[in-house]
Design a protein around this motif. Structure first.
Motif, PDB file in Angstrom:
ATOM      1  N   LEU A 263       0.955  -1.112   0.042  1.00  0.00           N
ATOM      2  CA  LEU A 263      -0.041  -0.211  -0.056  1.00  0.00           C
ATOM      3  C   LEU A 263       0.751   1.257   0.134  1.00  0.00           C
ATOM      4  O   LEU A 263       0.524   2.384  -0.597  1.00  0.00           O
ATOM      5  CB  LEU A 263      -0.872  -0.010   1.365  1.00  0.00           C
ATOM      6  CG  LEU A 263      -1.990  -0.970   1.186  1.00  0.00           C
ATOM      7  CD1 LEU A 263      -2.932  -1.250   2.474  1.00  0.00           C
ATOM      8  CD2 LEU A 263      -2.897  -0.969  -0.030  1.00  0.00           C
TER       9      LEU A 263
ATOM     10  N   VAL B  34       1.446   2.085  -3.526  1.00  0.00           N
ATOM     11  CA  VAL B  34       0.084   2.532  -4.155  1.00  0.00           C
ATOM     12  C   VAL B  34       0.049   4.110  -3.672  1.00  0.00           C
ATOM     13  O   VAL B  34      -0.537   4.808  -4.520  1.00  0.00           O
ATOM     14  CB  VAL B  34      -1.134   1.846  -3.657  1.00  0.00           C
ATOM     15  CG1 VAL B  34      -2.421   2.517  -4.056  1.00  0.00           C
ATOM     16  CG2 VAL B  34      -0.801   0.323  -4.234  1.00  0.00           C
TER      17      VAL B  34
ATOM     18  N   ALA C  92      -9.128   7.741  -6.067  1.00  0.00           N
ATOM     19  CA  ALA C  92      -8.661   6.438  -5.935  1.00  0.00           C
ATOM     20  C   ALA C  92     -10.004   5.860  -5.091  1.00  0.00           C
ATOM     21  O   ALA C  92     -10.282   6.414  -4.129  1.00  0.00           O
ATOM     22  CB  ALA C  92      -7.515   6.327  -5.232  1.00  0.00           C
TER      23      ALA C  92
ATOM     24  N   ILE D  93     -11.341   2.745  -3.627  1.00  0.00           N
ATOM     25  CA  ILE D  93     -10.954   1.222  -3.188  1.00  0.00           C
ATOM     26  C   ILE D  93     -12.282   0.273  -3.013  1.00  0.00           C
ATOM     27  O   ILE D  93     -13.289   0.656  -2.120  1.00  0.00           O
ATOM     28  CB  ILE D  93     -10.212   1.362  -1.478  1.00  0.00           C
ATOM     29  CG1 ILE D  93      -9.556   2.520  -1.447  1.00  0.00           C
ATOM     30  CG2 ILE D  93      -9.664   0.142  -1.439  1.00  0.00           C
ATOM     31  CD1 ILE D  93      -8.574   2.356  -2.677  1.00  0.00           C
TER      32      ILE D  93
ATOM     33  N   SER E 146     -12.720  -2.113   2.449  1.00  0.00           N
ATOM     34  CA  SER E 146     -12.234  -1.072   1.903  1.00  0.00           C
ATOM     35  C   SER E 146     -11.804   0.160   2.766  1.00  0.00           C
ATOM     36  O   SER E 146     -10.773   0.844   2.431  1.00  0.00           O
ATOM     37  CB  SER E 146     -13.527  -0.551   1.057  1.00  0.00           C
ATOM     38  OG  SER E 146     -13.354   0.672   0.350  1.00  0.00           O
TER      39      SER E 146
ATOM     40  N   LEU F 285      -9.893  10.055  -1.952  1.00  0.00           N
ATOM     41  CA  LEU F 285     -10.267   8.480  -1.594  1.00  0.00           C
ATOM     42  C   LEU F 285     -11.695   8.297  -1.483  1.00  0.00           C
ATOM     43  O   LEU F 285     -12.370   8.959  -0.938  1.00  0.00           O
ATOM     44  CB  LEU F 285      -9.612   8.069  -0.235  1.00  0.00           C
ATOM     45  CG  LEU F 285      -8.028   7.999  -0.391  1.00  0.00           C
ATOM     46  CD1 LEU F 285      -7.506   7.808   1.105  1.00  0.00           C
ATOM     47  CD2 LEU F 285      -7.259   7.091  -1.219  1.00  0.00           C
TER      48      LEU F 285
ATOM     49  N   THR G 192      -9.055  -6.845  -3.662  1.00  0.00           N
ATOM     50  CA  THR G 192      -9.324  -5.512  -3.446  1.00  0.00           C
ATOM     51  C   THR G 192      -8.834  -4.888  -4.600  1.00  0.00           C
ATOM     52  O   THR G 192      -7.855  -4.897  -5.224  1.00  0.00           O
ATOM     53  CB  THR G 192      -8.712  -4.922  -2.163  1.00  0.00           C
ATOM     54  OG1 THR G 192      -9.024  -5.417  -1.048  1.00  0.00           O
ATOM     55  CG2 THR G 192      -8.864  -3.310  -2.084  1.00  0.00           C
TER      56      THR G 192
ATOM     57  N   VAL H 291      -8.173  -1.115  -6.494  1.00  0.00           N
ATOM     58  CA  VAL H 291      -7.894   0.155  -6.431  1.00  0.00           C
ATOM     59  C   VAL H 291      -8.092   0.925  -7.739  1.00  0.00           C
ATOM     60  O   VAL H 291      -7.460   0.656  -8.711  1.00  0.00           O
ATOM     61  CB  VAL H 291      -6.350   0.559  -5.772  1.00  0.00           C
ATOM     62  CG1 VAL H 291      -6.349   2.050  -5.777  1.00  0.00           C
ATOM     63  CG2 VAL H 291      -6.292  -0.227  -4.589  1.00  0.00           C
TER      64      VAL H 291
END
Length: 279
Positions: free
Chosen positions: A167, A170, A182, A184, A209, A226, A252, A254
């Motif tokens: 992460l 990311v 982004a 999630i 998430s 986000l 998951t 993204v």
């Protein structure tokens, strides 16, 4: 004409009493000749009057025809001028539309170029060779799909320490694109889940998430970029008929995409520039 005839008869009558028979005969012959000439002149006069009326009618008809032709010609000139003006306006409109299309294509091309650069950056940062991490583009949108085994323990929504390394990469990419958002997305398999306080797979997908979002926020990502989303088990990659397939579906995703309002603002700006240039 009657008056002339009466006058002639009166003259003959008077003369007959004063002249000889020979003179009277000569006068009668002269009178007849005069009468014939008069009749002939009358016929010619009537013919001339008829011809004049016919010619006058034809002249009037020709004048009316000329007037109609003049009006038609004037109307044709007006229509021709209007037609030329309409054609010119149509051409101008087509030119404007072509410019607008070009501007839109340029804006989309610019977006696609940014998307391509983003994919390259993500693959470099995240690691293209990891089979549990996929970086792809779907319909112009960039996404990173991370297998749950890298992020969570089975049936848990707590992010593992190992996941924070992934992460962090990311987060680095998201931070480099402040004009992007982004989303999630949490995805589960179809095995029913219920563990207090969560009620089902919906809760689990959303909770995973938000757990990742909190880690990204801790890593310095602007929370305004986000978006939390849960898809439960309803968007599987493959059928949930084997353990291996269920593992693939537990993931998951993204999704990194340009802010829609900014994208349309860019297009609107181009349209305003185009309109200003056309004035």
């Amino acid at each position: 004409m009657k008056k002339v005839l009466l006058l002639s008869l009166s003259t003959v009558f008077l003369l007959s009493s004063c002249v000889s028979k020979k003179q009277f005969t000569d006068l009668q012959a002269k009178q007849k000749e005069t009468q014939d000439l008069l009749n002939s002149a009358t016929v010619k006069l009537n013919t001339c009057l008829e011809d004049k009326a016919s010619v006058t009618a034809r002249a009037t008809a020709l004048e009316e025809r000329i007037a109609d032709l003049k009006d038609t010609n004037d109307n044709l000139q007006i229509l021709s001028a209007k037609g030329a003006s309409n054609v010119e306006k149509t051409l101008e409109s087509l030119k404007e539309k072509d410019l607008k299309i070009t501007r839109l294509q340029d804006a989309i091309t610019k977006k696609d170029s940014v998307t391509l650069a983003l994919v390259t950056s993500l693959k470099r940062e995240v690691g293209i060779n990891d089979p549990d991490i996929e970086v792809n583009v779907e319909k112009g949108v960039v996404f990173i799909s991370i297998a749950d085994k890298l992020l969570f323990k089975s049936g848990s929504y707590n992010v593992t320490n190992k996941a924070k390394d992934v992460l962090a990469k990311v987060a680095k990419v998201i931070n480099s694109k402040p004009d992007f958002e982004a989303m999630i997305e949490g995805h589960t398999d179809n095995v029913s889940y219920r563990k207090e306080p969560l009620l089902d797979n919906w809760d689990l997908s959303v909770k995973r998430s938000t757990s990742i979002i909190r880690v990204l926020q801790e890593l310095g990502v602007n929370p305004g970029q986000l978006i939390a989303a849960g898809r439960s088990s309803y968007v599987p990659l493959v059928d949930n008929d084997t353990a291996e397939n269920r593992a693939r579906n537990r993931r998951t995703r993204v999704v990194i995409l340009p802010k829609i309002d900014q994208f349309y603002d860019m297009i609107e700006k181009e349209m305003k520039n185009l309109e200003a240039g056309g004035q």
